[in-house]
Design a protein around this motif. Sequence first.
Motif, PDB file in Angstrom:
ATOM      1  N   GLY A 223       9.420  83.952  58.834  1.00 29.61           N
ATOM      2  CA  GLY A 223       9.652  83.342  57.520  1.00 29.61           C
ATOM      3  C   GLY A 223       9.498  84.337  56.389  1.00 29.61           C
ATOM      4  N   ILE A 224       9.019  85.553  56.701  1.00 30.89           N
ATOM      5  CA  ILE A 224       8.934  86.609  55.688  1.00 30.89           C
ATOM      6  C   ILE A 224       9.778  87.786  56.156  1.00 30.89           C
ATOM      7  N   GLU A 225      10.824  88.090  55.442  1.00 28.62           N
ATOM      8  CA  GLU A 225      11.644  89.257  55.742  1.00 28.62           C
ATOM      9  C   GLU A 225      12.427  89.653  54.499  1.00 28.62           C
ATOM     10  N   GLY A 226      12.636  90.950  54.334  1.00 28.35           N
ATOM     11  CA  GLY A 226      13.373  91.434  53.170  1.00 28.35           C
ATOM     12  C   GLY A 226      13.473  92.945  53.196  1.00 28.35           C
ATOM     13  N   GLU A 227      14.315  93.457  52.348  1.00 25.80           N
ATOM     14  CA  GLU A 227      14.468  94.907  52.252  1.00 25.80           C
ATOM     15  C   GLU A 227      13.317  95.533  51.458  1.00 25.80           C
ATOM     16  N   ASP A 228      12.736  94.741  50.549  1.00 29.10           N
ATOM     17  CA  ASP A 228      11.615  95.233  49.734  1.00 29.10           C
ATOM     18  C   ASP A 228      10.454  94.250  49.867  1.00 29.10           C
ATOM     19  N   VAL A 229       9.471  94.597  50.668  1.00 22.74           N
ATOM     20  CA  VAL A 229       8.317  93.732  50.911  1.00 22.74           C
ATOM     21  C   VAL A 229       7.056  94.459  50.473  1.00 22.74           C
ATOM     22  N   LYS A 230       6.253  93.784  49.669  1.00 27.86           N
ATOM     23  CA  LYS A 230       5.006  94.377  49.192  1.00 27.86           C
ATOM     24  C   LYS A 230       3.857  93.404  49.396  1.00 27.86           C
ATOM     25  N   LEU A 231       2.713  93.935  49.819  1.00 32.87           N
ATOM     26  CA  LEU A 231       1.485  93.155  49.918  1.00 32.87           C
ATOM     27  C   LEU A 231       0.639  93.453  48.695  1.00 32.87           C
ATOM     28  N   ASP A 232       0.243  92.395  47.981  1.00 35.07           N
ATOM     29  CA  ASP A 232      -0.460  92.589  46.706  1.00 35.07           C
ATOM     30  C   ASP A 232      -1.873  92.012  46.784  1.00 35.07           C
ATOM     31  N   LYS A 233      -2.342  91.400  45.723  1.00 34.53           N
ATOM     32  CA  LYS A 233      -3.733  90.983  45.600  1.00 34.53           C
ATOM     33  C   LYS A 233      -4.046  89.752  46.451  1.00 34.53           C
ATOM     34  N   LEU A 234      -5.333  89.645  46.804  1.00 32.28           N
ATOM     35  CA  LEU A 234      -5.840  88.476  47.506  1.00 32.28           C
ATOM     36  C   LEU A 234      -6.258  87.436  46.474  1.00 32.28           C
ATOM     37  N   THR A 235      -5.771  86.205  46.624  1.00 35.14           N
ATOM     38  CA  THR A 235      -6.078  85.122  45.687  1.00 35.14           C
ATOM     39  C   THR A 235      -6.636  83.919  46.450  1.00 35.14           C
ATOM     40  N   ASP A 236      -6.952  82.849  45.696  1.00 37.85           N
ATOM     41  CA  ASP A 236      -7.427  81.622  46.328  1.00 37.85           C
ATOM     42  C   ASP A 236      -6.349  80.994  47.211  1.00 37.85           C
ATOM     43  N   LYS A 237      -5.104  81.261  46.900  1.00 42.88           N
ATOM     44  CA  LYS A 237      -3.999  80.723  47.706  1.00 42.88           C
ATOM     45  C   LYS A 237      -3.774  81.516  48.976  1.00 42.88           C
ATOM     46  N   GLY A 238      -4.265  82.744  49.006  1.00 42.92           N
ATOM     47  CA  GLY A 238      -4.036  83.632  50.127  1.00 42.92           C
ATOM     48  C   GLY A 238      -3.630  85.011  49.642  1.00 42.92           C
ATOM     49  N   LEU A 239      -3.110  85.820  50.547  1.00 42.43           N
ATOM     50  CA  LEU A 239      -2.661  87.161  50.186  1.00 42.43           C
ATOM     51  C   LEU A 239      -1.296  87.076  49.508  1.00 42.43           C
ATOM     52  N   THR A 240      -1.178  87.721  48.352  1.00 40.42           N
ATOM     53  CA  THR A 240       0.088  87.714  47.619  1.00 40.42           C
ATOM     54  C   THR A 240       1.089  88.634  48.315  1.00 40.42           C
ATOM     55  N   VAL A 241       2.269  88.106  48.588  1.00 43.11           N
ATOM     56  CA  VAL A 241       3.348  88.879  49.202  1.00 43.11           C
ATOM     57  C   VAL A 241       4.568  88.760  48.305  1.00 43.11           C
ATOM     58  N   ILE A 242       5.143  89.894  47.939  1.00 40.86           N
ATOM     59  CA  ILE A 242       6.336  89.910  47.087  1.00 40.86           C
ATOM     60  C   ILE A 242       7.515  90.372  47.948  1.00 40.86           C
ATOM     61  N   VAL A 243       8.458  89.465  48.147  1.00 43.75           N
ATOM     62  CA  VAL A 243       9.607  89.723  49.019  1.00 43.75           C
ATOM     63  C   VAL A 243      10.872  89.740  48.178  1.00 43.75           C
ATOM     64  N   ASP A 244      11.451  90.930  48.014  1.00 40.70           N
ATOM     65  CA  ASP A 244      12.671  91.087  47.200  1.00 40.70           C
ATOM     66  C   ASP A 244      12.526  90.408  45.842  1.00 40.70           C
ATOM     67  N   GLY A 245      11.358  90.573  45.229  1.00 35.44           N
ATOM     68  CA  GLY A 245      11.099  90.040  43.892  1.00 35.44           C
ATOM     69  C   GLY A 245      10.523  88.641  43.869  1.00 35.44           C
ATOM     70  N   LYS A 246      10.465  87.960  44.992  1.00 31.26           N
ATOM     71  CA  LYS A 246       9.928  86.599  45.043  1.00 31.26           C
ATOM     72  C   LYS A 246       8.480  86.637  45.524  1.00 31.26           C
ATOM     73  N   THR A 247       7.609  85.882  44.854  1.00 33.08           N
ATOM     74  CA  THR A 247       6.187  85.870  45.197  1.00 33.08           C
ATOM     75  C   THR A 247       5.836  84.664  46.059  1.00 33.08           C
ATOM     76  N   ILE A 248       5.173  84.936  47.179  1.00 25.59           N
ATOM     77  CA  ILE A 248       4.665  83.888  48.049  1.00 25.59           C
ATOM     78  C   ILE A 248       3.230  84.244  48.435  1.00 25.59           C
ATOM     79  N   TYR A 249       2.561  83.307  49.119  1.00 27.58           N
ATOM     80  CA  TYR A 249       1.169  83.523  49.501  1.00 27.58           C
ATOM     81  C   TYR A 249       1.008  83.280  50.992  1.00 27.58           C
ATOM     82  N   LEU A 250       0.257  84.195  51.638  1.00 30.21           N
ATOM     83  CA  LEU A 250       0.090  84.167  53.082  1.00 30.21           C
ATOM     84  C   LEU A 250      -1.379  83.966  53.439  1.00 30.21           C
ATOM     85  N   THR A 251      -1.650  83.024  54.349  1.00 38.51           N
ATOM     86  CA  THR A 251      -3.017  82.802  54.827  1.00 38.51           C
ATOM     87  C   THR A 251      -3.181  83.420  56.204  1.00 38.51           C
TER      88      THR A 251
END
Length: 258
Positions: A223-251
């Motif tokens: 469910g996470i794939e892209g040409e530009d994937v970045k792992l960012d800060k840890l939040t209450d929602k989970g780990l911030t993941v930026i996939v091709d400019g879109k922000t999601i959260y991973l537990t």
Amino acid sequence: MVKPSIFSKDYEKKMRRRKKRIAFAAFVSIILIIFAVIYSKNVFRNFGTNANNTKNNVTSNKNETKNLDINKQESKAPAKQEKIEGYPIQLSDGTTVNAIYETKNNDKTFKNISPAESNIQYNISPAGKNIVLFDSKVQSIILMDISGNKQDITNPQYVSTSGTVITKSSQLSAQPGYIWCSAPKFIDEDNIAYISQLPWIGKTTKYVWIENIKNKTHTWVQGIEGEDVKLDKLTDKGLTVIVDGKTIYLTSNGSITE
């Protein structure tokens, strides 16, 4: 002042002048006495003030001398140097960095990697008890706990659904630019996420994997794939993941939220 004769022709006139002179002399005497009293008081007051000032100056000079002696003694004493506590970690290129930690109330927690200019990718667990470093030259994830125990937790091989085994060493030897693993980040104390081109070999798409550092299992997050994937800060929602400019959260269990 001679008293005029009573038989004098101008006796009364002279007596009036004589009284005026006596009154004037008395007035002048009183004024002089008043000025003398005021002057004496001022002199005494100034004398007391000067005496106090002299006493204060003597005390101040003594204190300054005492402070100078103390400063001299302190300057002679050896300077206390701050003790930097850390565990050395040698990388594949021969350089050494230090995992710095601090101790408060006998409790150790990791703080950073030194020297800062080493530009090593690293991440510290939420409780500060573990730290992961990425050795980019050989694409290795190094884990160190707060006791200084170090281990390489990189996935050594990938087994496809068909049973084909692809080792890290053979894949990087065949494709040096291939991303086997990169940018490890803690999701919680026991799980880290990292970026990889696995499970595909002939694609440039990046994916996210989760490794449990206790049992060393590696799980592909679908469910996470892209040409530009970045792992960012840890939040209450989970780990911030930026996939091709879109922000999601991973537990840690692999669930994804926006």
